[in-house]
Write an enzyme that holds these catalytic residues in place. Structure first.
Site, PDB file in Angstrom:
ATOM      1  CG  PHE A 164     -21.808  17.094   9.514  1.00 49.88           C
ATOM      2  CD1 PHE A 164     -22.318  16.749  10.745  1.00 49.88           C
ATOM      3  CD2 PHE A 164     -20.472  17.452   9.417  1.00 49.88           C
ATOM      4  CE1 PHE A 164     -21.525  16.768  11.869  1.00 49.88           C
ATOM      5  CE2 PHE A 164     -19.659  17.479  10.553  1.00 49.88           C
ATOM      6  CZ  PHE A 164     -20.187  17.137  11.775  1.00 49.88           C
ATOM      7  CE  LYS A 187     -13.736  10.518  11.232  1.00 49.71           C
ATOM      8  NZ  LYS A 187     -12.995  11.669  11.640  1.00 49.71           N
ATOM      9  CD  GLU A 211     -14.454  17.990  11.329  1.00 50.86           C
ATOM     10  OE1 GLU A 211     -15.363  17.917  12.193  1.00 50.86           O
ATOM     11  OE2 GLU A 211     -13.358  17.439  11.458  1.00 50.86           O
ATOM     12  NE  ARG A 220     -14.388  15.206  19.783  1.00 52.52           N
ATOM     13  CZ  ARG A 220     -14.401  14.196  18.926  1.00 52.52           C
ATOM     14  NH1 ARG A 220     -14.211  14.403  17.655  1.00 52.52           N
ATOM     15  NH2 ARG A 220     -14.600  12.971  19.348  1.00 52.52           N
ATOM     16  CE  LYS A 247     -14.187   6.974  14.938  1.00 57.21           C
ATOM     17  NZ  LYS A 247     -13.651   7.906  15.894  1.00 57.21           N
ATOM     18  NE  ARG A 276     -16.714   7.369  21.115  1.00 60.07           N
ATOM     19  CZ  ARG A 276     -16.063   8.270  20.382  1.00 60.07           C
ATOM     20  NH1 ARG A 276     -16.010   8.147  19.074  1.00 60.07           N
ATOM     21  NH2 ARG A 276     -15.461   9.282  20.956  1.00 60.07           N
ATOM     22  NE  ARG A 287     -19.579  17.367  15.265  1.00 63.78           N
ATOM     23  CZ  ARG A 287     -19.960  16.208  15.799  1.00 63.78           C
ATOM     24  NH1 ARG A 287     -19.070  15.363  16.259  1.00 63.78           N
ATOM     25  NH2 ARG A 287     -21.245  15.892  15.850  1.00 63.78           N
ATOM     26  CD  GLU A 330     -23.080  13.367   6.086  1.00 65.80           C
ATOM     27  OE1 GLU A 330     -22.267  13.756   6.945  1.00 65.80           O
ATOM     28  OE2 GLU A 330     -24.301  13.410   6.256  1.00 65.80           O
TER      29      GLU A 330
HETATM   30  P1  AMP Z   1     -13.376  10.945  15.495  1.00 63.81           P
HETATM   31  O1  AMP Z   1     -12.780  12.303  15.746  1.00 63.81           O
HETATM   32  O2  AMP Z   1     -12.378   9.990  14.921  1.00 63.81           O
HETATM   33  O3  AMP Z   1     -14.150  10.408  16.672  1.00 63.81           O
HETATM   34  O4  AMP Z   1     -14.460  11.095  14.308  1.00 63.81           O
HETATM   35  C1  AMP Z   1     -15.622  11.815  14.433  1.00 63.81           C
HETATM   36  C2  AMP Z   1     -15.379  13.247  14.001  1.00 63.81           C
HETATM   37  O5  AMP Z   1     -15.298  13.352  12.586  1.00 63.81           O
HETATM   38  C3  AMP Z   1     -16.534  14.175  14.320  1.00 63.81           C
HETATM   39  O6  AMP Z   1     -16.489  14.568  15.658  1.00 63.81           O
HETATM   40  C4  AMP Z   1     -16.300  15.335  13.386  1.00 63.81           C
HETATM   41  O7  AMP Z   1     -15.430  16.262  14.002  1.00 63.81           O
HETATM   42  C5  AMP Z   1     -15.554  14.699  12.215  1.00 63.81           C
HETATM   43  N1  AMP Z   1     -16.312  14.716  10.942  1.00 63.81           N
HETATM   44  C6  AMP Z   1     -15.776  15.027   9.733  1.00 63.81           C
HETATM   45  N2  AMP Z   1     -16.696  14.942   8.766  1.00 63.81           N
HETATM   46  C7  AMP Z   1     -17.869  14.571   9.355  1.00 63.81           C
HETATM   47  C8  AMP Z   1     -19.188  14.316   8.865  1.00 63.81           C
HETATM   48  N3  AMP Z   1     -19.493  14.383   7.581  1.00 63.81           N
HETATM   49  N4  AMP Z   1     -20.141  13.958   9.779  1.00 63.81           N
HETATM   50  C9  AMP Z   1     -19.839  13.866  11.099  1.00 63.81           C
HETATM   51  N5  AMP Z   1     -18.615  14.093  11.607  1.00 63.81           N
HETATM   52  C10 AMP Z   1     -17.623  14.441  10.753  1.00 63.81           C
END
Ligand code: AMP
Length: 556
Positions: free
Chosen positions: A341, A251, A301, A271, A422, A416, A256, A249
């Site tokens: 999602f 990102k 998101e 979040r 990611k 996590r 969130r 998917e």
């Molecule tokens: P990070 O903030 O770097 O820890 O990355 C994870 C965050 O990416 C999640 O908490 C979401 O807020 C965001 N995100 C964006 N697109 C997606 C997706 N398709 N699935 C899950 N999380 C996503």
């Protein structure tokens, strides 16, 4: 009725114990000794929290308010109070010393009989007040508590007031203690906590109905659960080789949002699990219009796009999430788009154990892709070329990269793990907690100009410093940050300031080096502030293990 002195006694005992097994025994005994009414309160207190993590109740006690209440009670100046904190290195100890030296005695009786529930009620009063005169009311309530307790008890009340009990009892110990006290298997307690996000509720249920009742606890509308989190994958290839078929998917570059739909009643959580419903009326009406389920908990998101359809800066989105007044105007200026999602609850049924593919099928079944709401597109594949193509498309569209998910995985709240990976381009940034600052010089003399950054050590719950950042911060941000941090000052000494760890900075850097200057054993080369991550809590900051990992990857 249990006195707060009994709680304080257990805290003192635990503080002097190094091993977690023995700590668990004392906590279990305390949980057994208190009444059913007291049990949820004590369960939260012993972890250093006043309200459960999901609750939107907030004490709103900053260190300056606490110092004011303590100095008034002790009959000393705020400056003297600050000096005591600096000398003892701990607000609890400083409170104890300040109140022991008190020249006049207004204790209600020789052995103060403050009840645990009374402390909780006062904290509840404090959380309810807002607006004009609220600071004075909060101080009065705190003064009442300090005046009705012994100096030692006051120390623990002071620590609770800033929700940092510092006795080393975290979720793990409380989970094991509930299991031991009420003979419920640890995995049952763990799972109930995952679903309810409320250790107090789990403890009471365990005492009343044992394992049979604990296993019946489930998700509930309007009680947010922790979000499932993602790990970084160094390469797309390594992710695919582990999972074979992956769900890809985009990102999205946004924030969130967890959505609870109960008929026409929509509640939104950020979040950090704050209730942001009032700030996001456009999302509320979009969900009402395009989600057909009677009841549901959805994950997605929210992001904002400019005229050309590219995502707007993250700070713009946060303006929407933070807005408390003039909400409609801001909503018109920065309209939000929602990509859903995941779906963890549908029409009375928990879906978290179902594989992602099933949850997604259910999601597609209850969302009409229209207007600003869409189910995030997903491609199931094992083909590296295809994944690379989607990755490039996401970047070209201005988003962050891709998510690589295990299609067979359950939804794991707060975890996590390896089921969500990611992939973002170039060197990852780090999310680090600000634990200190320094007053600036010259033009910046009234501002905190340099910030000490720390990573999280999940084993001990501590924050380990690894550098300072002063660049990448403009004057406007500097003023805003100084205002935010003024309320988090723990100790000031000369130009240096120790801050309560609460704010997370996203930091870009050139390299991680080994260093003996910082407790983490590492230092960042050329750190630069990229974003203030208001949406992340300190325990979500990057861990020492991740620093070690990036360091080892650099060397390769
Ligand atoms: P990070 O903030 O770097 O820890 O990355 C994870 C965050 O990416 C999640 O908490 C979401 O807020 C965001 N995100 C964006 N697109 C997606 C997706 N398709 N699935 C899950 N999380 C996503």
């Amino acid at each position: 009725m249990t006195g707060f002195n009994e709680f304080a006694q257990v805290c003192r005992t635990i503080e002097n114990i190094p091993g977690s097994l023995e700590m668990t025994g004392h906590v279990a005994q305390l949980l057994q000794d208190v009444t059913c009414d007291e049990l949820p309160v004590v369960t939260h207190f012993i972890m250093g929290e006043v309200f459960p993590a999901w609750s939107s109740e907030d004490l709103g006690i900053g260190t300056s308010l606490l110092y004011a209440a303590l100095s008034k009670t002790a009959g000393i100046s705020i400056k003297e109070m600050e000096l005591l904190v600096r000398d003892t290195g701990d607000i609890g100890m400083a409170a104890t010393v300040a109140l022991s030296n008190k020249t006049f005695s207004s204790f209600l009786c020789e052995t103060p009989q403050l009840a645990i529930l009374e402390v909780f009620e006062r904290f509840k009063n404090i959380s309810k007040v807002s607006g004009k005169g609220s600071q004075a009311t909060k101080i009065k309530n705190l003064q009442y508590l300090f005046n009705s307790s012994s100096p030692e008890q006051a120390g623990y009340i002071a620590r609770l007031a800033i929700e940092d009990l510092r006795i080393g009892v975290g979720e793990g110990i409380v989970r094991d203690a509930i299991s031991k006290a009420f003979e419920v298997p640890v995995p049952d307690v763990e799972r109930a906590f995952m679903l309810t996000n409320d250790m107090g509720l789990v403890a009471v249920t365990a005492r009343r109905g044992g394992s049979g009742e604990v296993t019946k606890l489930g998700l509930e509308l309007k009680r947010p659960i922790k979000m499932m989190l993602a790990q970084v994958t160094p390469t797309i290839e390594s992710a695919i080789s582990e999972m074979e078929t992956v769900a890809i998917e985009w990102k999205f570059d946004g924030a969130r949002v967890q959505i609870h739909k109960d008929g026409d009643n929509i509640t939104l959580f950020s979040r950090r699990l704050e209730n942001v419903t009032r700030s996001l009326p456009d999302i509320v009406s979009a969900v009402k219009e395009h989600v057909s389920a009677d009841s549901a908990i959805l994950d997605g998101e929210a992001f904002a796009v400019d005229e050309s359809g590219r995502p707007r800066a993250f700070q713009e989105i946060l303006k929407r999430f933070r807005r408390k007044y003039d909400v409609e105007t801001t909503a018109r200026k920065i309209p939000l788009t929602l990509r859903l999602f995941d779906l963890v609850y549908l029409n009375g049924e928990d879906l978290i154990d179902k594989p992602l593919t099933d949850r997604r099928a259910a999601l597609l079944g209850c969302v009409e892709n229209a207007g600003t709401v869409k189910v995030d597109e997903q491609v199931l594949t094992g083909d590296i070329e295809e994944v690379n193509r989607i990755y490039n498309e996401a970047l070209e569209a201005g988003h962050e990269g891709i998510m690589i998910k295990n299609p067979n995985s359950p939804y794991s709240p707060g975890k996590r793990g390896k089921n969500w990976l990611k992939k973002k381009p170039v060197m990852e940034t780090l999310d680090l907690v600000v634990i200190g600052a320094e007053w600036g010089y010259g033009r910046r003399a009234n501002y905190m100009g340099s910030y000490t950054l720390a990573c999280h050590d999940p084993d001990t719950g501590r924050f380990l410093p690894l550098g300072k950042v002063g660049t990448g911060i403009n004057d406007e941000q500097l003023a805003e940050l100084t205002a935010t941090f003024s309320n988090l000052i723990v100790i000031e000494s000369g130009m240096g300031i120790e801050l309560k760890p609460e704010v997370v900075f996203e930091i870009a850097f050139e390299e991680i080096q080994k260093s003996t200057n910082y407790e983490s054993g590492f230092a960042l080369r050329f750190p630069r502030l990229v974003n203030i991550r208001d949406d992340k809590s300190p325990d979500e900051a990057d861990t020492i293990q991740r620093i070690e990992y990036i360091y080892s990857m650099q060397r390769k």
